[in-house]
Design an enzyme around this catalytic site. Structure first.
Site, PDB file in Angstrom:
ATOM      1  N   CYS A 115       4.284   1.926  38.856  1.00  0.00           N
ATOM      2  CA  CYS A 115       5.156   2.851  38.111  1.00  0.00           C
ATOM      3  C   CYS A 115       4.514   4.213  37.854  1.00  0.00           C
ATOM      4  O   CYS A 115       5.195   5.152  37.464  1.00  0.00           O
ATOM      5  CB  CYS A 115       5.592   2.223  36.799  1.00  0.00           C
ATOM      6  SG  CYS A 115       6.634   0.784  37.072  1.00  0.00           S
TER       7      CYS A 115
ATOM      8  N   HIS B  35       8.186   7.824  31.997  1.00  0.00           N
ATOM      9  CA  HIS B  35       8.584   6.709  32.870  1.00  0.00           C
ATOM     10  C   HIS B  35       9.643   5.884  32.140  1.00  0.00           C
ATOM     11  O   HIS B  35       9.532   5.631  30.937  1.00  0.00           O
ATOM     12  CB  HIS B  35       7.362   5.850  33.186  1.00  0.00           C
ATOM     13  CG  HIS B  35       7.703   4.612  33.932  1.00  0.00           C
ATOM     14  ND1 HIS B  35       8.456   4.633  35.080  1.00  0.00           N
ATOM     15  CD2 HIS B  35       7.411   3.299  33.693  1.00  0.00           C
ATOM     16  CE1 HIS B  35       8.615   3.399  35.519  1.00  0.00           C
ATOM     17  NE2 HIS B  35       7.993   2.565  34.689  1.00  0.00           N
TER      18      HIS B  35
ATOM     19  N   ASN C 122      14.779   0.760  35.583  1.00  0.00           N
ATOM     20  CA  ASN C 122      13.425   1.144  35.990  1.00  0.00           C
ATOM     21  C   ASN C 122      13.369   1.180  37.523  1.00  0.00           C
ATOM     22  O   ASN C 122      13.366   0.135  38.168  1.00  0.00           O
ATOM     23  CB  ASN C 122      12.432   0.128  35.415  1.00  0.00           C
ATOM     24  CG  ASN C 122      10.986   0.465  35.733  1.00  0.00           C
ATOM     25  OD1 ASN C 122      10.708   1.357  36.537  1.00  0.00           O
ATOM     26  ND2 ASN C 122      10.075  -0.258  35.118  1.00  0.00           N
TER      27      ASN C 122
HETATM   28  O1  UT7 Z   1       7.434  -0.289  34.411  1.00  0.00           O
HETATM   29  C1  UT7 Z   1       6.214  -0.934  34.513  1.00  0.00           C
HETATM   30  C2  UT7 Z   1       5.695  -1.410  33.246  1.00  0.00           C
HETATM   31  N1  UT7 Z   1       6.577  -2.387  32.657  1.00  0.00           N
HETATM   32  C3  UT7 Z   1       6.914  -2.254  31.387  1.00  0.00           C
HETATM   33  O2  UT7 Z   1       6.556  -1.296  30.755  1.00  0.00           O
HETATM   34  C4  UT7 Z   1       7.703  -3.364  30.785  1.00  0.00           C
HETATM   35  C5  UT7 Z   1       7.131  -3.728  29.460  1.00  0.00           C
HETATM   36  N2  UT7 Z   1       7.792  -4.874  28.841  1.00  0.00           N
HETATM   37  C6  UT7 Z   1       9.037  -4.803  28.325  1.00  0.00           C
HETATM   38  O3  UT7 Z   1       9.716  -3.800  28.430  1.00  0.00           O
HETATM   39  C7  UT7 Z   1       9.536  -5.983  27.538  1.00  0.00           C
HETATM   40  O4  UT7 Z   1       8.474  -6.871  27.332  1.00  0.00           O
HETATM   41  C8  UT7 Z   1      10.712  -6.747  28.206  1.00  0.00           C
HETATM   42  C9  UT7 Z   1      11.969  -5.905  28.149  1.00  0.00           C
HETATM   43  C10 UT7 Z   1      10.359  -7.082  29.659  1.00  0.00           C
HETATM   44  C11 UT7 Z   1      10.989  -8.033  27.433  1.00  0.00           C
HETATM   45  O5  UT7 Z   1      11.256  -7.749  26.070  1.00  0.00           O
HETATM   46  P1  UT7 Z   1      10.472  -8.494  24.888  1.00  0.00           P
HETATM   47  O6  UT7 Z   1      11.030  -7.987  23.644  1.00  0.00           O
HETATM   48  O7  UT7 Z   1       8.996  -8.318  25.126  1.00  0.00           O
HETATM   49  O8  UT7 Z   1      10.916  -9.980  25.107  1.00  0.00           O
HETATM   50  P2  UT7 Z   1      10.023 -11.284  25.454  1.00  0.00           P
HETATM   51  O9  UT7 Z   1       9.603 -11.292  26.870  1.00  0.00           O
HETATM   52  O10 UT7 Z   1       8.976 -11.461  24.403  1.00  0.00           O
HETATM   53  O11 UT7 Z   1      11.101 -12.400  25.226  1.00  0.00           O
HETATM   54  C12 UT7 Z   1      11.699 -12.649  23.924  1.00  0.00           C
HETATM   55  C13 UT7 Z   1      12.719 -13.759  24.070  1.00  0.00           C
HETATM   56  C14 UT7 Z   1      12.189 -14.974  24.801  1.00  0.00           C
HETATM   57  O12 UT7 Z   1      12.781 -16.102  24.232  1.00  0.00           O
HETATM   58  P3  UT7 Z   1      11.985 -17.022  23.190  1.00  0.00           P
HETATM   59  O13 UT7 Z   1      10.781 -17.496  23.942  1.00  0.00           O
HETATM   60  O14 UT7 Z   1      11.643 -16.121  22.054  1.00  0.00           O
HETATM   61  O15 UT7 Z   1      12.970 -18.101  22.859  1.00  0.00           O
HETATM   62  C15 UT7 Z   1      12.676 -14.800  26.200  1.00  0.00           C
HETATM   63  O16 UT7 Z   1      12.840 -16.025  26.872  1.00  0.00           O
HETATM   64  O17 UT7 Z   1      13.837 -13.289  24.858  1.00  0.00           O
HETATM   65  C16 UT7 Z   1      14.030 -14.159  25.958  1.00  0.00           C
HETATM   66  N3  UT7 Z   1      14.502 -13.367  27.103  1.00  0.00           N
HETATM   67  C17 UT7 Z   1      15.783 -13.061  27.289  1.00  0.00           C
HETATM   68  N4  UT7 Z   1      16.889 -13.347  26.591  1.00  0.00           N
HETATM   69  C18 UT7 Z   1      18.051 -12.856  27.035  1.00  0.00           C
HETATM   70  C19 UT7 Z   1      13.759 -12.816  28.079  1.00  0.00           C
HETATM   71  N5  UT7 Z   1      14.558 -12.144  28.924  1.00  0.00           N
HETATM   72  C20 UT7 Z   1      15.811 -12.281  28.445  1.00  0.00           C
HETATM   73  C21 UT7 Z   1      17.069 -11.820  28.882  1.00  0.00           C
HETATM   74  N6  UT7 Z   1      18.164 -12.131  28.136  1.00  0.00           N
HETATM   75  N7  UT7 Z   1      17.209 -11.050  29.968  1.00  0.00           N
END
Ligand code: UT7
Length: 328
Positions: free
Chosen positions: A115, A255, A285
């Site tokens: 990225c 980004h 993204n």
């Molecule tokens: O561009 C290159 C660099 N990349 C980035 O900068 C990305 C950085 N990361 C992020 O933007 C975020 O971590 C994400 C958007 C990818 C995820 O958001 P988050 O707030 O960190 O969520 P998480 O991965 O901690 O997941 C929270 C919960 C989980 O459920 P439990 O374990 O709490 O029951 C996931 O299973 O949300 C669940 N989850 C979803 N729920 C609904 C994960 N993806 C989804 C989804 N829809 N699409």
């Protein structure tokens, strides 16, 4: 007065097909509300046409760029293609693009920094101009992320989109253009965001395909923590070391990975959200495409002399910031 390298034209391209949150709701267990609150993404563009690849998006962006600047492809000296989804493992996508656009006098290569690739490409192109040897350098960045996304994995499929943007760099004698850059890599972060198979470490086999190892793997929460800290920090650092205060900054070009990371960066810089380019809601993204696609969309609002900070964070880890004085 010395020479600097300045962006003298910008153009972008996104494919027609729009993948909405509503369509994703039908594909995986997710909701529009979850995606919007966690990322700020509403829709992304996807290159669906069979036989079309990253180079085809680059050709669209570059042809628009050349037309705007009123120059022919034969005038290009060098083309740097920033991508992680090249058409082929080899030869480089830069070779394919140069062939397709008819850049017969150019040489070129691909640059991979996930990225942050477009930032790394800008700094590389900058120094090629500063060398005095090259007068017209194209930096094109973008990805066909849909080619490496598992559309059954809700952790990643909601984030990424396809798109490409290009800029032309030329020498400038008015002290405008690229003024400073701070770039970093930390490969110890590679385990948190990568593609497991398909490279020389693990060439593709039936087993790697069955295990879905040719798709993007991301530990979102860990990447988020590094991104939110480092992108904000490096953006602040480039201001401080150049004695720029918030009022001096016309635009932040961040980004587009997650709106919450962008908000934290703007806050750390002390700049108002009205000065932040944000198109994540429409494009998601696009990896190497996010920064030039922002410049393309906002081009008509940019003024000569505007101080612009571009910043990014991505797989590697890679991150950095570049300060530009807009040249036209
Ligand atoms: O561009 C290159 C660099 N990349 C980035 O900068 C990305 C950085 N990361 C992020 O933007 C975020 O971590 C994400 C958007 C990818 C995820 O958001 P988050 O707030 O960190 O969520 P998480 O991965 O901690 O997941 C929270 C919960 C989980 O459920 P439990 O374990 O709490 O029951 C996931 O299973 O949300 C669940 N989850 C979803 N729920 C609904 C994960 N993806 C989804 C989804 N829809 N699409």
């Amino acid at each position: 007065m010395g020479i600097t390298a300045a962006i003298t034209a910008v153009h972008g391209y996104v494919p027609d097909y729009i993948l909405t949150n509503q369509e994703l709701e039908r594909m995986v267990d997710t909701t529009d509300e979850w995606i919007m609150t966690r990322t700020g993404i509403k829709e992304r563009h996807i290159l669906k046409e069979p036989g079309k690849a990253t180079s085809d998006m680059a050709v669209e962006a570059i042809n628009g760029l050349l037309k705007k600047r009123g120059i022919s492809a034969e005038e290009i000296d060098l083309l740097i293609c920033c991508t992680i989804t090249g058409d082929l493992i080899f030869p480089s996508t830069a070779c394919i693009i140069c062939d397709k656009i008819g850049a017969k006098n150019a040489w070129g290569y691909d640059l991979g920094a996930a990225c942050s690739g477009f930032l790394f490409g800008l700094e590389t192109g900058n120094n090629m101009i500063l060398s005095g040897k090259y007068k017209k350098v194209i930096v094109v960045g973008g990805d066909k992320m849909s080619s490496i996304i598992d559309y059954t994995d809700r952790n990643t499929c909601i984030i990424f989109g396809d798109g490409m943007g290009a800029v032309l760099l030329e020498p400038n004698y008015e002290e405008l253009g690229i003024m400073d850059s701070i770039l970093h890599v930390d490969g110890s972060g590679r385990e948190f965001l990568h593609q497991k198979a398909g490279g020389s470490l693990k060439p593709p086999t039936h087993e790697t395909i069955d295990a879905g190892e040719h798709y993007v793997y991301q530990e979102g929460k860990t990447v988020y923590k590094f991104a939110v800290t480092n992108m904000a920090e490096v953006s602040r650092e480039i201001m401080d070391r150049n004695n720029l205060v918030a009022d001096d900054i016309a635009w932040l070009v961040p980004h587009q990975a997650n709106k919450r990371i962008i908000d934290a960066t703007a806050e750390r810089m002390g700049i108002d959200s009205s000065k932040v380019m944000l198109n994540i809601q429409h494009f998601g993204n696009t990896t190497n495409g996010t920064l030039p696609l922002c410049l393309w969309e906002w081009e008509s609002q940019l003024k000569k002399g505007d101080n612009i900070v571009l910043s990014a964070f991505g797989g590697g880890f890679t991150w950095g910031a570049i300060w530009i004085k807009w040249a036209y």
